[in-house]
Motif scaffolding. Structure first.
Motif, PDB file in Angstrom:
ATOM      1  N   PRO A  41       0.810  -1.218   0.000  1.00 52.08           N
ATOM      2  CA  PRO A  41       0.000   0.000   0.000  1.00 52.08           C
ATOM      3  C   PRO A  41       0.847   1.275   0.000  1.00 52.08           C
ATOM      4  N   ARG A  42       2.149   1.149   0.208  1.00 49.38           N
ATOM      5  CA  ARG A  42       3.014   2.324   0.247  1.00 49.38           C
ATOM      6  C   ARG A  42       3.630   2.635  -1.110  1.00 49.38           C
ATOM      7  N   CYS A  43       4.217   1.606  -1.749  1.00 49.40           N
ATOM      8  CA  CYS A  43       4.907   1.869  -3.019  1.00 49.40           C
ATOM      9  C   CYS A  43       4.249   1.189  -4.214  1.00 49.40           C
ATOM     10  N   GLY A  44       3.294   0.294  -3.968  1.00 53.94           N
ATOM     11  CA  GLY A  44       2.578  -0.368  -5.054  1.00 53.94           C
ATOM     12  C   GLY A  44       3.246  -1.618  -5.598  1.00 53.94           C
ATOM     13  N   SER A  45       4.365  -1.990  -5.055  1.00 58.99           N
ATOM     14  CA  SER A  45       5.083  -3.172  -5.554  1.00 58.99           C
ATOM     15  C   SER A  45       4.324  -4.458  -5.231  1.00 58.99           C
ATOM     16  N   LEU A  46       4.451  -5.421  -6.140  1.00 55.79           N
ATOM     17  CA  LEU A  46       3.895  -6.753  -5.894  1.00 55.79           C
ATOM     18  C   LEU A  46       4.952  -7.700  -5.323  1.00 55.79           C
ATOM     19  N   ASP A  47       6.161  -7.200  -5.144  1.00 57.09           N
ATOM     20  CA  ASP A  47       7.251  -8.009  -4.593  1.00 57.09           C
ATOM     21  C   ASP A  47       7.173  -7.958  -3.071  1.00 57.09           C
ATOM     22  N   THR A  48       6.220  -8.722  -2.516  1.00 56.67           N
ATOM     23  CA  THR A  48       5.974  -8.731  -1.079  1.00 56.67           C
ATOM     24  C   THR A  48       5.995 -10.165  -0.567  1.00 56.67           C
ATOM     25  N   ARG A  49       6.136 -10.295   0.736  1.00 54.95           N
ATOM     26  CA  ARG A  49       6.092 -11.635   1.342  1.00 54.95           C
ATOM     27  C   ARG A  49       5.357 -11.568   2.671  1.00 54.95           C
ATOM     28  N   GLU A  50       4.670 -12.673   2.980  1.00 53.33           N
ATOM     29  CA  GLU A  50       3.975 -12.772   4.256  1.00 53.33           C
ATOM     30  C   GLU A  50       4.997 -13.090   5.341  1.00 53.33           C
ATOM     31  N   VAL A  51       5.023 -12.264   6.381  1.00 50.96           N
ATOM     32  CA  VAL A  51       5.919 -12.460   7.510  1.00 50.96           C
ATOM     33  C   VAL A  51       5.224 -13.299   8.581  1.00 50.96           C
ATOM     34  N   SER A  52       3.954 -12.989   8.817  1.00 49.80           N
ATOM     35  CA  SER A  52       3.176 -13.701   9.828  1.00 49.80           C
ATOM     36  C   SER A  52       1.718 -13.740   9.384  1.00 49.80           C
ATOM     37  N   ARG A  53       1.076 -14.885   9.567  1.00 49.12           N
ATOM     38  CA  ARG A  53      -0.332 -15.025   9.188  1.00 49.12           C
ATOM     39  C   ARG A  53      -1.221 -14.110  10.020  1.00 49.12           C
ATOM     40  N   PHE A  54      -0.756 -13.679  11.178  1.00 50.04           N
ATOM     41  CA  PHE A  54      -1.515 -12.770  12.027  1.00 50.04           C
ATOM     42  C   PHE A  54      -0.729 -11.489  12.215  1.00 50.04           C
ATOM     43  N   GLY A  55      -1.397 -10.351  11.927  1.00 53.48           N
ATOM     44  CA  GLY A  55      -0.783  -9.041  12.066  1.00 53.48           C
ATOM     45  C   GLY A  55      -1.219  -8.387  13.354  1.00 53.48           C
ATOM     46  N   SER A  56      -1.516  -7.084  13.270  1.00 50.59           N
ATOM     47  CA  SER A  56      -1.888  -6.335  14.473  1.00 50.59           C
ATOM     48  C   SER A  56      -3.217  -6.804  15.061  1.00 50.59           C
ATOM     49  N   THR A  57      -4.054  -7.433  14.234  1.00 46.54           N
ATOM     50  CA  THR A  57      -5.279  -8.071  14.710  1.00 46.54           C
ATOM     51  C   THR A  57      -5.406  -9.402  13.973  1.00 46.54           C
ATOM     52  N   SER A  58      -6.283 -10.257  14.449  1.00 52.21           N
ATOM     53  CA  SER A  58      -6.418 -11.580  13.841  1.00 52.21           C
ATOM     54  C   SER A  58      -6.956 -11.542  12.419  1.00 52.21           C
ATOM     55  N   CYS A  59      -7.660 -10.460  12.049  1.00 54.07           N
ATOM     56  CA  CYS A  59      -8.201 -10.405  10.678  1.00 54.07           C
ATOM     57  C   CYS A  59      -7.180  -9.882   9.679  1.00 54.07           C
ATOM     58  N   LYS A  60      -5.974  -9.581  10.143  1.00 53.57           N
ATOM     59  CA  LYS A  60      -4.943  -9.078   9.238  1.00 53.57           C
ATOM     60  C   LYS A  60      -3.705  -9.966   9.326  1.00 53.57           C
ATOM     61  N   ALA A  61      -2.945  -9.993   8.233  1.00 50.52           N
ATOM     62  CA  ALA A  61      -1.664 -10.694   8.192  1.00 50.52           C
ATOM     63  C   ALA A  61      -0.569  -9.641   8.055  1.00 50.52           C
ATOM     64  N   LEU A  62       0.611  -9.957   8.560  1.00 50.64           N
ATOM     65  CA  LEU A  62       1.751  -9.040   8.471  1.00 50.64           C
ATOM     66  C   LEU A  62       2.573  -9.388   7.242  1.00 50.64           C
ATOM     67  N   PHE A  63       2.780  -8.394   6.388  1.00 45.57           N
ATOM     68  CA  PHE A  63       3.568  -8.552   5.174  1.00 45.57           C
ATOM     69  C   PHE A  63       4.757  -7.613   5.201  1.00 45.57           C
ATOM     70  N   GLU A  64       5.718  -7.897   4.339  1.00 46.04           N
ATOM     71  CA  GLU A  64       6.870  -7.029   4.144  1.00 46.04           C
ATOM     72  C   GLU A  64       7.033  -6.807   2.650  1.00 46.04           C
ATOM     73  N   CYS A  65       7.321  -5.562   2.279  1.00 49.82           N
ATOM     74  CA  CYS A  65       7.578  -5.236   0.879  1.00 49.82           C
ATOM     75  C   CYS A  65       9.075  -5.376   0.632  1.00 49.82           C
ATOM     76  N   ARG A  66       9.434  -6.148  -0.365  1.00 48.52           N
ATOM     77  CA  ARG A  66      10.850  -6.325  -0.691  1.00 48.52           C
ATOM     78  C   ARG A  66      11.402  -5.126  -1.459  1.00 48.52           C
ATOM     79  N   ALA A  67      10.526  -4.309  -2.047  1.00 43.69           N
ATOM     80  CA  ALA A  67      10.977  -3.146  -2.817  1.00 43.69           C
ATOM     81  C   ALA A  67      11.301  -1.964  -1.894  1.00 43.69           C
ATOM     82  N   CYS A  68      10.353  -1.587  -1.035  1.00 39.99           N
ATOM     83  CA  CYS A  68      10.592  -0.426  -0.152  1.00 39.99           C
ATOM     84  C   CYS A  68      10.988  -0.839   1.265  1.00 39.99           C
ATOM     85  N   LEU A  69      10.966  -2.138   1.541  1.00 42.37           N
ATOM     86  CA  LEU A  69      11.373  -2.729   2.824  1.00 42.37           C
ATOM     87  C   LEU A  69      10.464  -2.358   3.994  1.00 42.37           C
TER      88      LEU A  69
END
Length: 171
Positions: free
Chosen positions: A134-162
């Motif tokens: 959602p920050r840079c628009g890159s599709l080069d992302t990976r799931e870090v954790s199936r659960f993020g700040s709440t259970s309905c969200k997952a934590l991802f990391e962008c490999r482009a903007c880090l």
């Protein structure tokens, strides 16, 4: 006793304006949690459906809906928790999805599989290949954790903007 002359549409507008306590840029209407509003004289009935059955935000949402509607003049406000049908990201508004992205949370993409006509006929189930940052628009992302700040969200990391970001899971 306060007597209300508010219509069902006005009561809906008031309840719909209540923000989600976990993602305050969304209203409960944006999220699809607000399911029904009925007015009977000075009494209003509101149905809300949690994003998942153990959602801790529902008590806060109930209290905020009651406060908003009593402040508007309703003498009695009943908020009912409705578990069936189960909430789905399909109920989120397009405006809500845009607000999520602007806030830095990747919105759900695609449609939920349950209740799908293709699923009941043994058809294909769509899977997300990647999640757009959602920050840079890159599709080069990976799931870090199936659960993020709440259970309905997952934590991802962008490999482009880090940058790390939440992704609202499709369900």
């Amino acid at each position: 006793m306060v007597t209300s002359v508010l219509t069902r549409d006005e009561a809906w507008r008031i309840a719909a304006s209540v923000p989600d306590p976990e993602v305050p840029v969304l209203t409960i209407e944006d999220l699809g949690v607000l399911r029904a509003v009925e007015v009977d004289g000075d009494r209003v009935h509101v149905d809300i459906t949690p994003t998942y059955s153990g959602c801790p935000a529902m008590d806060a949402i109930r209290d905020d809906v009651i406060l908003a509607l009593t402040a508007a003049g309703f003498a009695q406000v009943d908020v009912r928790l409705v578990l069936s049908p189960a909430w789905t990201t399909d109920w989120m508004s397009d405006a809500g999805k845009r607000k999520l992205e602007e806030y830095g949370i990747a919105p759900p993409s695609g449609r939920a599989a349950h209740g799908s006509p293709s699923l009941s006929k043994g058809g294909p189930i769509r899977l997300a290949i990647s999640v757009r940052c959602p920050r840079c628009g890159s599709l080069d992302t990976r799931e870090v954790s199936r659960f993020g700040s709440t259970s309905c969200k997952a934590l991802f990391e962008c490999r482009a903007c880090l940058e790390p970001f939440d992704h609202f899971k499709v369900h």
